[in-house]
Design an enzyme around this catalytic site. Sequence first.
Site, PDB file in Angstrom:
ATOM      1  N   ALA A  43       0.845  -1.196   0.000  1.00  0.00           N
ATOM      2  CA  ALA A  43       0.000   0.000   0.000  1.00  0.00           C
ATOM      3  C   ALA A  43       0.876   1.239   0.000  1.00  0.00           C
ATOM      4  CB  ALA A  43      -0.926   0.021   1.212  1.00  0.00           C
ATOM      5  N   THR A  44       0.282   2.353  -0.439  1.00  0.00           N
ATOM      6  CA  THR A  44       0.946   3.650  -0.387  1.00  0.00           C
ATOM      7  C   THR A  44       0.045   4.601   0.368  1.00  0.00           C
ATOM      8  OG1 THR A  44       2.051   3.289  -2.500  1.00  0.00           O
ATOM      9  CG2 THR A  44       1.910   5.560  -1.719  1.00  0.00           C
ATOM     10  N   GLY A  46      -0.082   8.554   2.834  1.00  0.00           N
ATOM     11  CA  GLY A  46       0.156   9.974   2.611  1.00  0.00           C
ATOM     12  C   GLY A  46       1.621  10.319   2.437  1.00  0.00           C
ATOM     13  N   MET A  47       2.510   9.713   3.264  1.00  0.00           N
ATOM     14  CA  MET A  47       3.929  10.048   3.151  1.00  0.00           C
ATOM     15  C   MET A  47       4.808   8.807   3.129  1.00  0.00           C
ATOM     16  SD  MET A  47       5.241  11.271   6.915  1.00  0.00           S
ATOM     17  CE  MET A  47       5.460  10.059   8.231  1.00  0.00           C
ATOM     18  N   VAL A  50       4.220   0.810   2.200  1.00  0.00           N
ATOM     19  CA  VAL A  50       4.411  -0.401   2.993  1.00  0.00           C
ATOM     20  C   VAL A  50       4.654  -1.579   2.055  1.00  0.00           C
ATOM     21  CG1 VAL A  50       3.408  -1.942   4.722  1.00  0.00           C
ATOM     22  CG2 VAL A  50       2.921   0.505   4.815  1.00  0.00           C
ATOM     23  N   LYS A  68       7.846  -0.455   6.360  1.00  0.00           N
ATOM     24  CA  LYS A  68       7.290   0.851   5.998  1.00  0.00           C
ATOM     25  C   LYS A  68       8.434   1.831   5.811  1.00  0.00           C
ATOM     26  CE  LYS A  68       3.932   4.239   7.780  1.00  0.00           C
ATOM     27  NZ  LYS A  68       2.971   4.495   8.885  1.00  0.00           N
ATOM     28  N   ASP A 174      -6.942   8.096  14.767  1.00  0.00           N
ATOM     29  CA  ASP A 174      -7.285   7.635  13.416  1.00  0.00           C
ATOM     30  C   ASP A 174      -7.813   6.203  13.461  1.00  0.00           C
ATOM     31  OD1 ASP A 174      -7.589   7.669  10.687  1.00  0.00           O
ATOM     32  OD2 ASP A 174      -5.477   7.293  10.237  1.00  0.00           O
TER      33      ASP A 174
END
Length: 681
Positions: A43-44, A46-47, A50, A68, A174
Amino acid sequence: EFRFPSEELAAQAKTPRPPKTRRRQSGTMQRAMGDYELVRRLATGGMAEVYLAERVRDWGFRRPVALKKILPQYARDPAFRDMFREEAILGASLQHPQIVQTTDYGEHDGEPYLVMEYIPGTNINRLMKRSRSLKRAVPVDIVVHIGACVARALAYAHRQTFEDGSPKCIVHRDVSPANILLSEHGDVKLTDFGIALANERARHTRSGNVRGKLGYMSPEQVAGAPVDAPTDVFTLGVVLAELLAGKPLFSGRDDIEILVKTRDVDLEVLDETEIPRDVRRVLLAALTKNASARPSAGALEEAFLEIRRRRGMAPGHIHLASYLQSLGFEAQVEQSDRSSDNAALVDTGRLPSEARALLERVTPVLPRHYIAELARGDVGPISIAKLIELAATGQLPAATIVRQEGGDSKPASEWNELAPFVSEESQFRDPPEDAEQGFFRGASLLPTVFHIMRERKTGALQLHADQGGSQGPGRRKRIFFEAGRPVSVISTDRRELLGEYLVENGHCLRMEIEMALALMPRHGGRLGDTLVSLGLMRPIELFRVMNAQTRDRFLEAFRWRRGSWFFEENTRGPSDSFPMGGQGYEILTEVVRSARGDELEAALSPAWEHVLRLTEYPPVAMGDLEMPRGWSRIIALANQQTIAQVIGTATAHGVDVIEAYRSIYLALTTGVLVADDPGML
C-alpha cells in the site's frame, strides 16, 4: 481456490528468487533495504509506502514482515524524518496482542524505514466492501468481538505512563476501518499510530492542524477542540456502527455535509438499522456528543465482553476466521490502506506552493468585467466580486439586466454566479400584514429570539436598523431558523460576505477569492465548494470558518442599538444554509455576555422590586445554556428575592454588578427564573 497470504508466501519460498540488488533501476523495484528483502508493495499512504518483506538469515531462515518507508520525495525532509522516527519509537513502546508490533528501525542509503509485525489477512475496510458487494450483513457477534479487541488495545494505549508515573496521553486519533487488521486466524489488531498524539510529541503539532479521516472523526476533532482518549472511543463507535448498518454512519453530498453530521452526531443511520438493544445501548454510549460523558475504552471492552457472556457467543476469533474464508478474500495483506472513498486523510495545513501553482494555471481563463443596468444608472465595468457584492447586499434586484463586456446580456437571476444571491429567499422585503413584529433596543431582542428557538419555529427573522442607529442607517439582516435552530444569516453589510470574512481573517488572499468567484459557476455556484475544489482551502478548514462566520453574523445583530423586526414563518433559508450545532441555546449566553451594562439595567428596571423564584421545570435546562459557573450561583441566590436584593448581596460579596445583571437577565429571558410580573421583559 482461496489461499491466505501465509500460504502464498509458503509457495513463494519454494520457487527461485531473483538476485538481490541494492540499487533502484529504471522500471524495477528496489529489492532490499538493510537486512530485509522486499517482496512486493502492499500500500501507499500519505507520506509512506508499505512492503511485504522478509528478513533472510543463514540456513534458509526467512521471516515475513511488513516494512514501511518514507516516500522518496519526503525522505530528505528533516521534519518528516523526525515524525517517522517518533512513530517508530512510539510503536516500539506499545507491546500488546491487539496492537501491530513495531520490531525494528533503520536507514538504508539515507532512507529511513521501520519494520512491523506481518498480519496475514485483511482489514475492516475491505471486509465491509466485500460484505456489501455480496449483500451480506456482518454478524453481530463478529462486531462485538472486533469492538472488544480494539477497545482493549485503546485502553492499553491510553493507560501508558512515563517512568515517573505521569500519563503519556497517547491518543490514536485515526481509528478507522483501514487501520483495524483482521488476521486469517481471527485476531484483531490496531495499527498505524503514526499520527497518535502523546505528551512528548505535542510540541510538533501545529496550531489548527487536525489529522483524521473524513467520516471517522469525533465532534471535538471537527470543532478543533482538544483531543483526548474519548475521541478514540467515539471513532471506534463510528466504525462498529458502520459494520452493523452496512453503510457509513456519517455521509453526505459533500465534505461539509459530512462534517456537519459528525459535529451534530446525526445518528439517523442507526435509527434505520435493526440492532440488538444491548449492543445499541453500548454504541450510543460510545457515540455520545459530550466527550466527558463517554465510557472509557476499558469500560467499552467490559461492556462488549458482558454482551458476549450473556448471549453465550462462541469464541470470536474462530467465528471471524470462518467468516473471512466464507467471503472468499483474495490473498493479500493490508497493513495500511488509504483507498476508502470516505477515508480521505484530512489535514488542515495549507500548501501555499500548490495554491500559487493553481493561480498560475487558471488565471488566464478569468472572465471579463460586467456592467449592471441599475435604476440609478449603469454601474461598471466592475469585477465579478463587486457584482456579487451588490447582489448579496440587496442592491441588485433579480430582474436587473447584467451584461458582460463583449458577451451576454441577461437578467441577474439567469447568471449562474449571481443566482444564489438574488433568489427569492435571499431578498429583503416588507413585513406581511399577519407577521409578528416589533421594536428592539440592544439586548431586548433576546426574548424574541428565544421565543423562536423555544417554539422550534421555522422562518426568517428580518431586522431593520433605525436611521439613527450606530450600526449604519437602513442596514438590514435576515436570520433564518429551522425548527428553532439558526441556520443562516444574510446581511446588507459587505463585511459579512464569506469572501470578505475569509480575507479579513487571513484564510485566503483577495486574489484567491477573486479567482474563486470567477470560477464559481463551474462548481455549483457556491464559493466554499469552489475554494475546496481548487485546493485553496481544506474541507474542515472551510467548515470551521463557515461555522464561526454564521455565529459571528448572528451575534452581531444583538449589538445593534435599536431597530425593528418581523418574523416571517415557514420561510426557508438559502440552499447552502449552514446550521449551528445543537439547539443553539448556548449562543444566548454569548449574546448576554457581550451586552452593554446600561442596556441590561434598562431591561431589568421595570421589575426591579419584583420577587423572583426558580422555575421547577424551566423551558431550557441551565446546562444547555453553558453559562459561567458564577452565574449559576447568582441565579440560585435570586430565589425568593427581588432583583434589587440580589444585586445588593452579589456586589457585597465582590461580584461585578454587570455580571449579576447578565446572569439574572439570561435566567429571566429563558424562564429559569420567573418574576411575579412575568410580562416585565
